[in-house]
Scaffold this motif. Structure first.
Motif, PDB file in Angstrom:
ATOM      1  N   ARG A  50      22.717  -2.412  15.788  1.00  0.00           N
ATOM      2  CA  ARG A  50      21.527  -3.233  16.061  1.00  0.00           C
ATOM      3  C   ARG A  50      21.902  -4.685  16.385  1.00  0.00           C
ATOM      4  O   ARG A  50      21.407  -5.274  17.333  1.00  0.00           O
ATOM      5  CB  ARG A  50      20.612  -3.203  14.829  1.00  0.00           C
ATOM      6  N   LEU A 101       4.711 -14.601  11.302  1.00  0.00           N
ATOM      7  CA  LEU A 101       3.301 -14.680  11.679  1.00  0.00           C
ATOM      8  C   LEU A 101       2.415 -14.328  10.487  1.00  0.00           C
ATOM      9  O   LEU A 101       2.621 -13.310   9.824  1.00  0.00           O
ATOM     10  CB  LEU A 101       3.043 -13.699  12.828  1.00  0.00           C
ATOM     11  N   ASP A 159       6.395  -6.807  16.722  1.00  0.00           N
ATOM     12  CA  ASP A 159       6.663  -7.200  15.338  1.00  0.00           C
ATOM     13  C   ASP A 159       6.716  -6.005  14.391  1.00  0.00           C
ATOM     14  O   ASP A 159       6.409  -6.124  13.208  1.00  0.00           O
ATOM     15  CB  ASP A 159       5.637  -8.250  14.860  1.00  0.00           C
ATOM     16  N   PRO A 217       1.306  -7.446  12.149  1.00  0.00           N
ATOM     17  CA  PRO A 217       0.008  -8.079  11.882  1.00  0.00           C
ATOM     18  C   PRO A 217      -0.875  -8.110  13.129  1.00  0.00           C
ATOM     19  O   PRO A 217      -2.101  -8.094  13.027  1.00  0.00           O
ATOM     20  CB  PRO A 217       0.367  -9.511  11.445  1.00  0.00           C
ATOM     21  N   ARG A 230      20.144   4.431   5.050  1.00  0.00           N
ATOM     22  CA  ARG A 230      21.027   4.131   6.183  1.00  0.00           C
ATOM     23  C   ARG A 230      22.087   3.132   5.745  1.00  0.00           C
ATOM     24  O   ARG A 230      21.835   2.318   4.852  1.00  0.00           O
ATOM     25  CB  ARG A 230      20.243   3.476   7.324  1.00  0.00           C
ATOM     26  N   GLY A 263       6.847  -1.369  21.412  1.00  0.00           N
ATOM     27  CA  GLY A 263       7.755  -0.791  20.408  1.00  0.00           C
ATOM     28  C   GLY A 263       7.011  -0.281  19.186  1.00  0.00           C
ATOM     29  O   GLY A 263       5.873   0.185  19.269  1.00  0.00           O
ATOM     30  N   ASP A 264       7.676  -0.378  18.027  1.00  0.00           N
ATOM     31  CA  ASP A 264       7.097   0.154  16.783  1.00  0.00           C
ATOM     32  C   ASP A 264       5.747  -0.466  16.452  1.00  0.00           C
ATOM     33  O   ASP A 264       4.935   0.153  15.759  1.00  0.00           O
ATOM     34  CB  ASP A 264       8.051  -0.108  15.602  1.00  0.00           C
ATOM     35  N   PRO A 267      12.246   8.977  13.068  1.00  0.00           N
ATOM     36  CA  PRO A 267      13.491   8.869  13.836  1.00  0.00           C
ATOM     37  C   PRO A 267      14.127  10.212  14.176  1.00  0.00           C
ATOM     38  O   PRO A 267      15.264  10.253  14.618  1.00  0.00           O
ATOM     39  CB  PRO A 267      14.397   8.078  12.898  1.00  0.00           C
ATOM     40  N   GLY A 326      15.547  10.331  17.506  1.00  0.00           N
ATOM     41  CA  GLY A 326      16.359   9.156  17.848  1.00  0.00           C
ATOM     42  C   GLY A 326      15.804   8.380  19.035  1.00  0.00           C
ATOM     43  O   GLY A 326      16.550   7.913  19.885  1.00  0.00           O
ATOM     44  N   GLN A 327      14.475   8.250  19.088  1.00  0.00           N
ATOM     45  CA  GLN A 327      13.875   7.668  20.294  1.00  0.00           C
ATOM     46  C   GLN A 327      13.088   6.369  20.069  1.00  0.00           C
ATOM     47  O   GLN A 327      12.611   5.775  21.029  1.00  0.00           O
ATOM     48  CB  GLN A 327      12.945   8.700  20.942  1.00  0.00           C
ATOM     49  N   GLY A 328      12.905   5.942  18.823  1.00  0.00           N
ATOM     50  CA  GLY A 328      12.037   4.775  18.569  1.00  0.00           C
ATOM     51  C   GLY A 328      12.495   3.531  19.315  1.00  0.00           C
ATOM     52  O   GLY A 328      11.738   2.914  20.076  1.00  0.00           O
ATOM     53  N   ALA A 329      13.755   3.157  19.118  1.00  0.00           N
ATOM     54  CA  ALA A 329      14.262   1.946  19.770  1.00  0.00           C
ATOM     55  C   ALA A 329      14.399   2.165  21.274  1.00  0.00           C
ATOM     56  O   ALA A 329      14.153   1.254  22.074  1.00  0.00           O
ATOM     57  CB  ALA A 329      15.611   1.556  19.161  1.00  0.00           C
ATOM     58  N   CYS A 330      14.770   3.399  21.655  1.00  0.00           N
ATOM     59  CA  CYS A 330      14.885   3.700  23.096  1.00  0.00           C
ATOM     60  C   CYS A 330      13.533   3.493  23.763  1.00  0.00           C
ATOM     61  O   CYS A 330      13.433   2.907  24.849  1.00  0.00           O
ATOM     62  CB  CYS A 330      15.361   5.138  23.301  1.00  0.00           C
TER      63      CYS A 330
HETATM   64  C1  LIG Z   1      16.239   5.921   9.546  1.00  0.00           C
HETATM   65  C2  LIG Z   1      15.946   5.467  10.955  1.00  0.00           C
HETATM   66  C3  LIG Z   1      16.793   5.856  11.981  1.00  0.00           C
HETATM   67  C4  LIG Z   1      16.510   5.495  13.314  1.00  0.00           C
HETATM   68  N1  LIG Z   1      17.334   5.945  14.307  1.00  0.00           N
HETATM   69  C5  LIG Z   1      17.031   5.661  15.589  1.00  0.00           C
HETATM   70  C6  LIG Z   1      17.848   6.153  16.661  1.00  0.00           C
HETATM   71  O1  LIG Z   1      18.845   6.858  16.437  1.00  0.00           O
HETATM   72  N2  LIG Z   1      17.516   5.836  17.926  1.00  0.00           N
HETATM   73  C7  LIG Z   1      16.409   5.076  18.221  1.00  0.00           C
HETATM   74  O2  LIG Z   1      16.147   4.822  19.403  1.00  0.00           O
HETATM   75  N3  LIG Z   1      15.620   4.595  17.221  1.00  0.00           N
HETATM   76  C8  LIG Z   1      15.895   4.868  15.925  1.00  0.00           C
HETATM   77  N4  LIG Z   1      15.099   4.383  14.920  1.00  0.00           N
HETATM   78  C9  LIG Z   1      13.879   3.635  15.248  1.00  0.00           C
HETATM   79  C10 LIG Z   1      14.165   2.178  15.538  1.00  0.00           C
HETATM   80  O3  LIG Z   1      14.806   1.570  14.448  1.00  0.00           O
HETATM   81  C11 LIG Z   1      12.853   1.451  15.833  1.00  0.00           C
HETATM   82  O4  LIG Z   1      12.056   2.239  16.683  1.00  0.00           O
HETATM   83  C12 LIG Z   1      13.136   0.134  16.510  1.00  0.00           C
HETATM   84  O5  LIG Z   1      13.813  -0.714  15.619  1.00  0.00           O
HETATM   85  C13 LIG Z   1      11.826  -0.512  16.952  1.00  0.00           C
HETATM   86  O6  LIG Z   1      12.112  -1.745  17.516  1.00  0.00           O
HETATM   87  P1  LIG Z   1      11.016  -2.891  17.501  1.00  0.00           P
HETATM   88  O7  LIG Z   1      11.660  -4.053  18.146  1.00  0.00           O
HETATM   89  O8  LIG Z   1       9.730  -2.383  18.030  1.00  0.00           O
HETATM   90  O9  LIG Z   1      10.743  -3.196  15.956  1.00  0.00           O
HETATM   91  P2  LIG Z   1      11.791  -3.753  14.847  1.00  0.00           P
HETATM   92  O10 LIG Z   1      13.181  -3.392  15.171  1.00  0.00           O
HETATM   93  O11 LIG Z   1      11.213  -3.321  13.525  1.00  0.00           O
HETATM   94  O12 LIG Z   1      11.633  -5.308  15.008  1.00  0.00           O
HETATM   95  C14 LIG Z   1      10.452  -5.969  14.607  1.00  0.00           C
HETATM   96  C15 LIG Z   1      10.775  -7.444  14.474  1.00  0.00           C
HETATM   97  O13 LIG Z   1       9.553  -8.133  14.148  1.00  0.00           O
HETATM   98  C16 LIG Z   1       9.797  -9.019  13.086  1.00  0.00           C
HETATM   99  N5  LIG Z   1       8.538  -9.193  12.329  1.00  0.00           N
HETATM  100  C17 LIG Z   1       7.927  -8.313  11.501  1.00  0.00           C
HETATM  101  N6  LIG Z   1       6.817  -8.860  10.986  1.00  0.00           N
HETATM  102  C18 LIG Z   1       6.721 -10.108  11.496  1.00  0.00           C
HETATM  103  C19 LIG Z   1       5.807 -11.171  11.335  1.00  0.00           C
HETATM  104  N7  LIG Z   1       4.758 -11.067  10.517  1.00  0.00           N
HETATM  105  N8  LIG Z   1       6.035 -12.321  12.014  1.00  0.00           N
HETATM  106  C20 LIG Z   1       7.112 -12.454  12.846  1.00  0.00           C
HETATM  107  N9  LIG Z   1       8.021 -11.472  13.043  1.00  0.00           N
HETATM  108  C21 LIG Z   1       7.824 -10.323  12.365  1.00  0.00           C
HETATM  109  C22 LIG Z   1      10.878  -8.337  12.248  1.00  0.00           C
HETATM  110  O14 LIG Z   1      11.558  -9.301  11.465  1.00  0.00           O
HETATM  111  C23 LIG Z   1      11.771  -7.750  13.348  1.00  0.00           C
HETATM  112  O15 LIG Z   1      12.690  -8.695  13.803  1.00  0.00           O
HETATM  113  C24 LIG Z   1      15.369   4.707  13.582  1.00  0.00           C
HETATM  114  C25 LIG Z   1      14.535   4.286  12.536  1.00  0.00           C
HETATM  115  C26 LIG Z   1      14.808   4.658  11.236  1.00  0.00           C
HETATM  116  C27 LIG Z   1      13.877   4.205  10.143  1.00  0.00           C
END
Ligand SMILES: Cc1cc2nc3c(=O)[nH]c(=O)nc-3n(C[C@H](O)[C@H](O)[C@H](O)COP(=O)(O)OP(=O)(O)OC[C@H]3O[C@@H](n4cnc5c(N)ncnc54)[C@H](O)[C@@H]3O)c2cc1C
Length: 323
Positions: free
Chosen positions: A30, A52, A83, A88, A107, A217-218, A225, A228-232
């Motif tokens: 990451r 936020l 976020d 939020p 993990r 994103g999320d 997971p 393995g597609q959440g981040a993708c």
């Molecule tokens: C066990 C596990 C295994 C996984 N394996 C995979 C995999 O193999 N392949 C894959 O593609 N995905 C995988 N994922 C999913 C992946 O981790 C997420 O889908 C991905 O991190 C989503 O990215 P994002 O940027 O949307 O959110 P996040 O990575 O959660 O980033 C959100 C950001 O927002 C910030 N934030 C939160 N609240 C606030 C706030 N109030 N104010 C300001 N900032 C805030 C956080 O600090 C963070 O920096 C896995 C998840 C888990 C739990």
């Protein structure tokens, strides 16, 4: 890719080039991904530690007002909210909380300063109601996870010694390879996450955008997971959204609101089925019934599973970014 039983027996191994030439696994730390993305931005573009607290619409000009934890206020013309699962902004837009799916994951990142000893492949180990995996992510680091059933998400545990002990207990009867990786894992990389998702029901769940506020994103589509597609998918969202915004701002062929709506409509058919499928796959993989697990270990995985169809969901074609 290798699949083993909890007793260490190799159930099946797959080589990507035998199954689908276009596929490969890339394990990316990451931190490396984030640093790479951030390095493409001007240095002042990111403001860290800006949590936020509140979102509201300005009565004067329709801008979105973002109040941070330190009570500073940002008035934004456009908000792209990425976020995460407890977003939020999603809450403000009327999205329900993500739903706990009945299993949690540990993990961690094993660190080997003198070089890690593993082959460049993903290893999965299937137990009863517990499954695990590990894969090298660099010459000195090995990522691992353990997924286990738990009727409740349980309290948030921050003490690394408790986390380590709990993770080790889950696999203590298994062959020692995984235990040795956990042993090589620094305290600050071990985390325990209750797994959640949210299905984007058409006509029930709010759309991805409201005016000039959009989710990515999320924050929009937390999924388990298991594929393995959440981040993708978050990265795919970003590419599609950037192209739509480019059309709105640079070309002027649509408004920002239309660009956000069009992004949501284009991404939904990809996201919804994946979220559902990830959930169902998780439910299957976490089955602890001994007869079903025996069938899985002796028939389904060794004889029936094919890699190509399993990985079909990872294919995603998109327009190259218009820079
Ligand atoms: C066990 C596990 C295994 C996984 N394996 C995979 C995999 O193999 N392949 C894959 O593609 N995905 C995988 N994922 C999913 C992946 O981790 C997420 O889908 C991905 O991190 C989503 O990215 P994002 O940027 O949307 O959110 P996040 O990575 O959660 O980033 C959100 C950001 O927002 C910030 N934030 C939160 N609240 C606030 C706030 N109030 N104010 C300001 N900032 C805030 C956080 O600090 C963070 O920096 C896995 C998840 C888990 C739990």
């Amino acid at each position: 890719m290798v699949v083993k039983s909890e007793g260490g027996r190799e159930l099946r191994s797959f080589r990507f080039k035998d199954e689908d030439q276009s596929q490969e696994v890339r394990a990316v730390e990451r931190r490396t991904l984030l640093e790479t993305l951030a390095s493409r931005l001007p240095s002042a573009a990111i403001s860290f530690s800006s949590k936020l607290k509140r979102v509201e619409t300005s009565r004067n000009d329709g801008d979105t007002l973002l109040t941070l934890e330190d009570d500073s206020l940002i008035s934004a013309k456009i908000v792209i909210a990425c976020d995460g699962i407890r977003s939020p902004v999603a809450k403000w837009m009327g999205f329900p909380d993500p739903r706990y799916v009945g299993h949690c994951a540990f993990r961690g990142l094993g660190v080997y300063p003198d070089g890690q000893p593993f082959e460049p492949r993903v290893t999965y180990v299937y137990g009863r109601g517990v499954r695990a995996g590990y894969v090298p992510v660099s010459p000195t680091k090995v990522y691992w996870f353990i997924c286990f059933n738990s009727p409740f998400p349980g309290p948030k545990i921050t003490d690394p010694s408790i986390l380590r002990k709990e993770a080790e207990n889950l696999v203590k009867e298994w062959p020692s390879e995984l235990l040795s990786i956990i042993e090589s894992t620094p305290d600050d990389t071990i985390i325990r996450t209750p797994l959640v998702d949210r299905w984007l029901w058409p006509g029930i769940t709010p759309p991805a955008s409201a005016g000039k506020v959009v989710l990515v994103g999320d924050a929009w589509h937390p999924m388990t997971p298991n594929l393995g597609q959440g981040a993708c998918c978050a990265l795919e969202d970003a590419v599609v959204l950037a192209n739509k915004l480019g059309e709105a701002i640079k070309v002027g062929s649509m408004s920002v609101e239309e660009a956000f709506r069009s992004y949501g409509e284009e991404r939904w058919p990809r996201i919804f089925p994946l979220s559902v499928r990830a959930n169902l796959v998780g439910a299957l993989l976490q089955i602890d019934n001994p007869t079903v697990c025996s069938l899985r270990d002796n028939v389904i995985v060794p004889k029936l599973v094919r890699l190509g169809p399993i990985l079909e969901h990872t294919n995603f074609d998109f327009e190259p970014l218009q820079v």
